[in-house]
Design a protein around this motif. Structure first.
Motif, mmCIF file in Angstrom:
data_model
loop_
_atom_site.group_PDB
_atom_site.id
_atom_site.type_symbol
_atom_site.label_atom_id
_atom_site.label_comp_id
_atom_site.label_asym_id
_atom_site.label_seq_id
_atom_site.Cartn_x
_atom_site.Cartn_y
_atom_site.Cartn_z
ATOM 1 N N ARG A 146 20.560 28.658 40.169
ATOM 2 C CA ARG A 146 20.343 29.880 39.393
ATOM 3 C C ARG A 146 21.681 30.466 38.961
ATOM 4 O O ARG A 146 22.664 30.419 39.699
ATOM 5 C CB ARG A 146 19.579 30.886 40.254
ATOM 6 N N ALA A 147 21.725 31.029 37.759
ATOM 7 C CA ALA A 147 22.927 31.704 37.278
ATOM 8 C C ALA A 147 23.047 33.073 37.932
ATOM 9 O O ALA A 147 22.071 33.829 37.987
ATOM 10 C CB ALA A 147 22.902 31.844 35.761
ATOM 11 N N TRP A 148 24.216 33.389 38.430
ATOM 12 C CA TRP A 148 24.519 34.685 39.029
ATOM 13 C C TRP A 148 25.681 35.316 38.279
ATOM 14 O O TRP A 148 26.461 34.627 37.604
ATOM 15 C CB TRP A 148 24.887 34.529 40.507
ATOM 16 N N ILE A 149 25.796 36.638 38.390
ATOM 17 C CA ILE A 149 26.895 37.363 37.755
ATOM 18 C C ILE A 149 27.650 38.159 38.812
ATOM 19 O O ILE A 149 27.054 38.712 39.730
ATOM 20 C CB ILE A 149 26.369 38.282 36.626
ATOM 21 N N ARG A 150 28.960 38.172 38.673
ATOM 22 C CA ARG A 150 29.826 38.851 39.642
ATOM 23 C C ARG A 150 30.500 40.046 38.961
ATOM 24 O O ARG A 150 31.177 39.891 37.941
ATOM 25 C CB ARG A 150 30.889 37.879 40.161
ATOM 26 N N PHE A 151 30.304 41.231 39.521
ATOM 27 C CA PHE A 151 30.963 42.436 39.016
ATOM 28 C C PHE A 151 32.143 42.750 39.925
ATOM 29 O O PHE A 151 31.977 43.237 41.040
ATOM 30 C CB PHE A 151 29.982 43.614 38.962
ATOM 31 N N ARG A 152 33.333 42.442 39.441
ATOM 32 C CA ARG A 152 34.540 42.679 40.241
ATOM 33 C C ARG A 152 34.949 44.148 40.221
ATOM 34 O O ARG A 152 35.552 44.660 41.155
ATOM 35 C CB ARG A 152 35.686 41.816 39.719
ATOM 36 N N VAL A 153 34.664 44.826 39.111
ATOM 37 C CA VAL A 153 34.962 46.255 38.983
ATOM 38 C C VAL A 153 33.651 47.009 39.149
ATOM 39 O O VAL A 153 32.726 46.848 38.353
ATOM 40 C CB VAL A 153 35.590 46.566 37.607
ATOM 41 N N ALA A 154 33.560 47.807 40.202
ATOM 42 C CA ALA A 154 32.313 48.507 40.501
ATOM 43 C C ALA A 154 32.621 49.831 41.176
ATOM 44 O O ALA A 154 33.694 50.027 41.740
ATOM 45 C CB ALA A 154 31.416 47.654 41.398
ATOM 46 N N LYS A 155 31.661 50.747 41.106
ATOM 47 C CA LYS A 155 31.824 52.067 41.703
ATOM 48 C C LYS A 155 32.062 51.947 43.205
ATOM 49 O O LYS A 155 31.446 51.137 43.883
ATOM 50 C CB LYS A 155 30.574 52.911 41.449
#
Length: 268
Positions: A146-155
Motif C-alpha cells: 500500500r502507498a503511504w505518505i510521510r508528513f515530516r513537518v507537522a504540528k
C-alpha cells in the motif's frame, strides 16, 4: 516549546500588543516593556472581542513570552495571575460531497496543481503547512504494498505517516506529473511536491470558493477528513489526525441517532 508556526504567530501577537500598549497616548508613562503592568495587560485584553479567538490567542502569546522572560530573569511575569479562558469547541464545519466536487472543479480552472493539492489535503487531512512541505519522496510503498505518505513537518513537531486512499494517490501522481510546470506569471517554483507556499494554496482555495459559491478555507478540508473518519476507533482516529488523543473527536463525529436509539433499547 512551541513549534515554528506557533512561535511565528506568538511573535505577531506580541508585536501588536507592544505597538498598541506602548503607542497608546494614555500610557505615556510607559518607556518600554519592563514598565508594563498587569493593569495594562487587563485593559488590553478586555478590549478584545470575548466571542472571538483573539483574546485567548493574545493571552497565550503573553503567557509564553513572560514565562520565558521570567525564566531568564529579565522581568517579572505580570500575566501569571491571568488565567487562560477555556476553549469552547462547537461542531466542526464540514463539506458535503457535492460541495467538494464543486470546489475541486473550480480549483482545476485556477491552476493545474490547485485541484490535486486540495484533493490531497482532503484525502489525508493534512494541515496547510504540512502539505506545502511535502516532497515527492515522502510517498512510499509499505511492506503491505500500500502507498503511504510521510508528513515530516507537522504540528507539535510530531512527524507522522498514514496510508493513502485512491483519491490521495491519484492527486499525488498528478502533482508528480506537474513537477516541471511553471506558470508564466509566477515566481520560481519551490522544490517541493506542490511547488508553492502556504499563501498560494490559501489563494487557490479562496478563489475556488468564490468561483464555486461554496464557502471554504484550507483547514475546512481537514475538518471534512476528520468527519469522514466517523467509523474508526479512537486510537486510529487520533493517529490519522496526528492528535495526541481523541479528545476532540466529538467535534467531528457526534453519536448517530440510530446508534443512540439502539443504545437505550438495551435498558430494561
Amino acid at each position: 516549546r512551541c513549534n515554528a508556526t506557533t512561535r511565528q504567530q506568538y511573535r505577531r501577537y506580541m508585536v501588536a500588543f507592544l505597538a498598541d500598549v506602548l503607542g497608546d497616548p494614555a500610557n505615556g508613562h510607559l518607556s518600554g516593556i519592563r514598565d508594563v503592568t498587569e493593569d495594562e495587560v487587563i485593559a488590553y485584553i478586555a478590549a478584545k472581542d470575548p466571542r472571538g479567538g483573539m483574546r485567548r490567542q493574545t493571552l497565550k502569546a503573553l503567557h509564553s513570552f513572560y514565562t520565558w522572560a521570567e525564566r531568564r530573569r529579565e522581568m517579572s511575569n505580570v500575566v501569571l495571575a491571568l488565567p487562560l479562558p477555556r476553549e469552547k469547541y462547537g461542531r466542526a464545519p464540514t463539506l458535503e460531497r457535492e460541495e467538494r466536487l464543486l470546489l475541486f472543479a473550480a480549483a482545476e480552472r485556477i491552476d493545474p496543481r490547485a485541484r490535486p493539492a486540495m484533493e490531497l489535503m482532503y484525502a489525508t487531512g493534512a494541515r496547510m503547512g504540512s502539505l506545502v512541505a511535502l516532497e515527492a519522496e515522502d510517498v512510499f510503498t509499505a511492506p503491505s504494498g500500500r502507498a503511504w505518505i510521510r508528513f515530516r513537518v507537522a504540528k507539535g513537531d510530531r512527524p507522522y505517516e498514514l496510508p493513502l486512499n485512491a483519491l490521495g494517490h491519484r492527486a499525488y501522481r498528478r502533482l508528480v506529473c506537474l513537477a516541471s510546470y511553471q506558470p508564466s506569471h509566477a515566481t520560481a517554483r519551490l522544490p517541493t511536491l506542490v511547488g508553492v507556499g502556504s499563501e498560494t494554496v490559501w489563494e487557490w482555495v479562496h478563489r475556488a470558493s468564490l468561483d464555486s459559491g461554496v464557502k471554504a478555507w484550507p483547514h475546512l478540508l481537514r475538518h471534512t477528513f476528520a468527519t469522514e473518519l466517523a467509523e474508526v476507533d479512537d486510537r486510529t482516529w487520533a493517529g490519522l489526525m496526528n492528535h495526541r488523543n481523541a479528545a476532540l473527536r466529538a467535534r467531528y463525529a457526534p453519536p448517530k441517532d440510530d446508534r443512540m436509539e439502539a443504545g437505550v433499547d438495551v435498558l430494561d
